[in-house]
Design a protein around this motif. Sequence first.
Motif, PDB file in Angstrom:
ATOM      1  N   VAL A   1       0.845  -1.192   0.000  1.00 15.90           N
ATOM      2  CA  VAL A   1       0.000   0.000   0.000  1.00 15.90           C
ATOM      3  C   VAL A   1       0.881   1.242   0.000  1.00 15.90           C
ATOM      4  N   ASP A   2       0.902   1.942  -1.127  1.00 15.29           N
ATOM      5  CA  ASP A   2       1.698   3.156  -1.243  1.00 15.29           C
ATOM      6  C   ASP A   2       0.955   4.328  -0.619  1.00 15.29           C
ATOM      7  N   VAL A   3       1.631   4.997   0.303  1.00 17.85           N
ATOM      8  CA  VAL A   3       1.054   6.163   0.977  1.00 17.85           C
ATOM      9  C   VAL A   3       1.886   7.379   0.580  1.00 17.85           C
ATOM     10  N   LEU A   4       1.306   8.255  -0.232  1.00 22.39           N
ATOM     11  CA  LEU A   4       2.022   9.434  -0.720  1.00 22.39           C
ATOM     12  C   LEU A   4       1.268  10.696  -0.348  1.00 22.39           C
ATOM     13  N   ASP A   5       2.014  11.782  -0.185  1.00 15.00           N
ATOM     14  CA  ASP A   5       1.397  13.039   0.228  1.00 15.00           C
ATOM     15  C   ASP A   5       1.327  14.078  -0.886  1.00 15.00           C
ATOM     16  N   GLY A   6       1.769  13.713  -2.100  1.00 21.08           N
ATOM     17  CA  GLY A   6       1.760  14.656  -3.202  1.00 21.08           C
ATOM     18  C   GLY A   6       2.921  15.633  -3.185  1.00 21.08           C
ATOM     19  N   ARG A   7       3.757  15.567  -2.160  1.00 21.56           N
ATOM     20  CA  ARG A   7       4.921  16.459  -2.053  1.00 21.56           C
ATOM     21  C   ARG A   7       6.223  15.677  -2.231  1.00 21.56           C
ATOM     22  N   PHE A   8       6.308  14.519  -1.611  1.00 21.36           N
ATOM     23  CA  PHE A   8       7.501  13.680  -1.781  1.00 21.36           C
ATOM     24  C   PHE A   8       7.670  13.308  -3.244  1.00 21.36           C
ATOM     25  N   SER A   9       6.559  13.041  -3.906  1.00 19.40           N
ATOM     26  CA  SER A   9       6.534  12.810  -5.346  1.00 19.40           C
ATOM     27  C   SER A   9       5.154  13.198  -5.858  1.00 19.40           C
ATOM     28  N   PRO A  10       5.026  13.484  -7.152  1.00 17.98           N
ATOM     29  CA  PRO A  10       3.761  14.012  -7.689  1.00 17.98           C
ATOM     30  C   PRO A  10       2.711  12.927  -7.910  1.00 17.98           C
ATOM     31  N   SER A  11       2.295  12.310  -6.821  1.00 15.23           N
ATOM     32  CA  SER A  11       1.300  11.253  -6.922  1.00 15.23           C
ATOM     33  C   SER A  11       0.607  11.109  -5.580  1.00 15.23           C
ATOM     34  N   MET A  12      -0.672  10.710  -5.602  1.00 16.31           N
ATOM     35  CA  MET A  12      -1.424  10.463  -4.371  1.00 16.31           C
ATOM     36  C   MET A  12      -2.573   9.509  -4.698  1.00 16.31           C
ATOM     37  N   PRO A  13      -2.248   8.234  -4.969  1.00 17.82           N
ATOM     38  CA  PRO A  13      -3.266   7.318  -5.467  1.00 17.82           C
ATOM     39  C   PRO A  13      -4.304   6.906  -4.438  1.00 17.82           C
ATOM     40  N   LEU A  14      -3.940   6.835  -3.157  1.00 19.66           N
ATOM     41  CA  LEU A  14      -4.847   6.338  -2.128  1.00 19.66           C
ATOM     42  C   LEU A  14      -4.860   7.276  -0.929  1.00 19.66           C
ATOM     43  N   GLY A  15      -6.058   7.661  -0.495  1.00 17.52           N
ATOM     44  CA  GLY A  15      -6.188   8.464   0.712  1.00 17.52           C
ATOM     45  C   GLY A  15      -6.309   7.580   1.940  1.00 17.52           C
ATOM     46  N   LEU A  16      -6.132   8.160   3.112  1.00 20.62           N
ATOM     47  CA  LEU A  16      -6.154   7.374   4.341  1.00 20.62           C
ATOM     48  C   LEU A  16      -7.508   6.737   4.603  1.00 20.62           C
ATOM     49  N   GLU A  17      -8.582   7.419   4.261  1.00 22.54           N
ATOM     50  CA  GLU A  17      -9.903   6.835   4.502  1.00 22.54           C
ATOM     51  C   GLU A  17     -10.148   5.632   3.577  1.00 22.54           C
ATOM     52  N   THR A  18      -9.627   5.723   2.356  1.00 20.62           N
ATOM     53  CA  THR A  18      -9.723   4.576   1.457  1.00 20.62           C
ATOM     54  C   THR A  18      -8.935   3.400   2.023  1.00 20.62           C
ATOM     55  N   ILE A  19      -7.740   3.664   2.518  1.00 17.06           N
ATOM     56  CA  ILE A  19      -6.916   2.598   3.095  1.00 17.06           C
ATOM     57  C   ILE A  19      -7.590   2.019   4.331  1.00 17.06           C
TER      58      ILE A  19
END
Length: 230
Positions: free
Chosen positions: A35-53
């Motif tokens: 499960v990739d957890v990204l914030d949109g700042r470390f890299s330009p992606s945010m496929p899954l939000g915490l509520e979805t996870i």
Amino acid sequence: MARIQYAASIMCADLANLESSMAEVEAAGVDALHVDVLDGRFSPSMPLGLETIRRMRQITTLPFDAHIMTTDNEWFVAEMLALGADSVTFHIETTLHVDRLIGLARAAGAKVGIALNPATSLALLEFVLPLVDSVCLMLINPGYATNAAEKQVPYATEKVARLRRMIDDQGLAADVQVDGRVSFATVPDLVRAGATSLVLGSTSLFAKDATLAQNRARLDECIAAGGGIR
């Protein structure tokens, strides 16, 4: 021969039909959901939000292998542990207090890993390698997996081999996890170099020209070709 673990990168599944996708992944016989957890700042992606996870955790019994790629790792590590992640892996490049995060994971009863970007030196692992369960080597730059032209860095297998030697020389049991374009073509060499955990995405388990079951069978053949076992 080393037993190879399969971690299915759920961001490569059908995100509009996550429940059925996770059931299909579970039926394919993988070891964990990556499960990739990204914030949109470390890299330009945010496929899954915490509520979805959080909802995903409620509808599958597969272990969650959380890969945290953020600029505020302590907060996200705590959130993923609270959600019930079985293992958390965070990037050393954006972590000021590595030992503290390792301790947080241990206190929660979770496994813990350190992730390194492609060009990050293995030397940063000198003091923490004995403290972790795994090291995740990124073989492409995080967050750019949708770019079909992005290929593994040319030193991918060499870095895997060097890490394997570090672990073996110290008599440790840490897994070498590889993430990024872990494909049918690259798996045999990665396994041969010493990888023991494969993050599987669009170029392997989720390859579009076959079913997950067919891709899993092909992966087993690739593992055998590299001298590993399932």
